[in-house]
Scaffold this active site. Sequence first.
Site, PDB file in Angstrom:
ATOM      1  N   CYS A  68       0.844  -1.200   0.000  1.00 26.95           N
ATOM      2  CA  CYS A  68       0.000   0.000   0.000  1.00 26.95           C
ATOM      3  C   CYS A  68       0.873   1.242   0.000  1.00 26.95           C
ATOM      4  CB  CYS A  68      -0.921  -0.008   1.225  1.00 26.95           C
ATOM      5  SG  CYS A  68      -1.951   1.469   1.339  1.00 26.95           S
TER       6      CYS A  68
ATOM      7  N   CYS B  93      -0.543   4.198   2.049  1.00 26.01           N
ATOM      8  CA  CYS B  93      -0.393   4.126   3.507  1.00 26.01           C
ATOM      9  C   CYS B  93       1.053   4.354   3.927  1.00 26.01           C
ATOM     10  CB  CYS B  93      -0.794   2.746   4.040  1.00 26.01           C
ATOM     11  SG  CYS B  93      -2.338   2.113   3.428  1.00 26.01           S
ATOM     12  N   ASP B  94       1.963   3.626   3.288  1.00 27.89           N
ATOM     13  CA  ASP B  94       3.336   3.545   3.796  1.00 27.89           C
ATOM     14  C   ASP B  94       4.319   4.449   3.071  1.00 27.89           C
ATOM     15  OD1 ASP B  94       2.243   1.525   5.356  1.00 27.89           O
ATOM     16  OD2 ASP B  94       2.717  -0.019   3.889  1.00 27.89           O
TER      17      ASP B  94
END
Length: 543
Positions: free
Chosen positions: A365, A368-369
């Site tokens: 992701c 997200c990261d």
Amino acid sequence: MEYPMDADPRTREVADENFMRQLRQTFEQLPNDIPIYMFTQKGMDDVFAQTNRQIVRAFRELTPKVTFKEFDLDHELAQKWNVDRSPTLLIAPERISIRWLGAPLGEEGRTFLETLIMVGLGQSNLSEQSLKVINKIDAPRNIKVFVSATCPYCPQQAVNAVKAAIEKSNLISLEIIDIQCEPELADQYSAHSVPQTFANDVLIAQGAQTEEVFALSLLKLAPETIFIPESDAELVESDLVIIGGGPAGLTAGIYAVRSGLKTAIIEREALGGQVATTPIVENYPGFTQVGGKTLVDIMVSHALQYVQIFPGEAVIDVVPGNPITVTTNRRKFQTKTVLLATGARHKHLGVPGESRLAGRGISYCSTCDGPLFKGKKVVMIGGGNSAVTEALHLHHIGCDVILIHRRDNLRAQDFLTKQLFKTNIPVLWNTEIKEIRGKERVEEILIVNNQTNETSTLKVVGVFVAIGYEPAVELATKLGVELTADGYIKRDAKHRTNIPGVYSAGDVEGGYKQIVTASGQGAEAAMTIFEDLINPYWLQKQN
Ligand code: NAP
């Protein structure tokens, strides 16, 4: 709530006013004050501290119940409450132990709002099943949840932890840690994907859990994956249970309720499915360019006008029959029909090092990261629309990204491919990844050129994987639903499966995996279900 750039400003104003009015009323009814304290290093006024001030000021304009005080780290109160990082937010520290390291930015705004409401209410709102588990905890637990502002999965996990800390304030303390504000702390815990949760320094979860699974993991100090509810779980009767809250499920929910069906949507992770983590969507009609999460927020608020959504609930069993029984971690549904809109899960590379270093530099992701890898060297594996979209996203947020693709041309749409070449993102063609190496975290990858068989190593700290999806068919299999040779759900033109009363829609059916096609399939399936409930095709066949 975010709005697309091209939303009508008048619509936006009215929606904002309504939302603020509702919030003001909610806060008015709360019985407790919500004191917030911020501690900062003397002379250090970074963007996180400034943002905290702005956020809290916005809440103070809404309600006098929120109060705010600032102190230096050398103040006696910092010693009293063991505060040693800047900035740290403490919420009602006289009553509970919840602290924010960083600021509740982006997606975390949701966690912050829910926290303030629960603190003001003085109640955790844990489910009965979770309460039973949390009440078994008889020794101190310190929870650390690592989050990022752009992670749509994070609020679910952070809110689980907030509830536990409110419920058992004598034993449970919580730190919500923004990885962008505290990269060293994230390094110390090797937390390179979010959300990641530690209790008493033991890793208890990578990713978001349902509330009950989280409670069990916290009790056992181990990463639990399944929770079986006790037999007194609530019973809900319905015409249709939709499993999956992506575009297919949400659209089906709107259509079904508008047709008069008593409908529930169950979603165990983030609503919106893959769209929630898509950086930018440019081909959904009506929006020239919209963030995936923004589009999801719009779809969810629309669906909520009609249909009841049970987020954070996982279906753990489903039994065919009349009625069909669907058991989640929290309740039992007895329903005439089920729509499987369970979507698909990202594929893994299956190379050595991948599972050992998951969350320690390997990510599925980028939304997200990605922020944790700003300024660092990373690779994106894959040659489809996802890999190219996400490589562009990583480039735009300041990562030094290389695309690695196993062939010499991309599967991605021409429009995206042109953008990739325009931004000069380097591409390693005909290249496969053979191993991901590193002791505690990703340090290098072993790659091979499949034309020359030449192997080499590449020093990177992040490996982002976007190599496609596999259909999530576990529940379909449990129900006895037939699958295609490729492993997708086999269905007729009306989305009926071989099991009476069981239907499918969206990516779990295969075909074109587009947001607009998933929504269309959801609408079609809901209309079929409505027609079938009036005039059941399975009874016609018997007559
Ligand atoms: P995809 O279209 O299936 O592409 C997967 C890519 O990963 C392919 O390039 C494939 O290589 C490569 N790959 C597969 N297994 C691999 C392995 N073991 N090692 C290395 N590389 C591997 O998947 P996706 O990009 O995630 O997209 C999924 C679906 O969502 C598609 O239908 C896509 O159109 C849709 N989507 C659309 C948009 C959009 O419209 N903007 C955005 C995102 C996703 P080969 O090419 O050699 O097979």
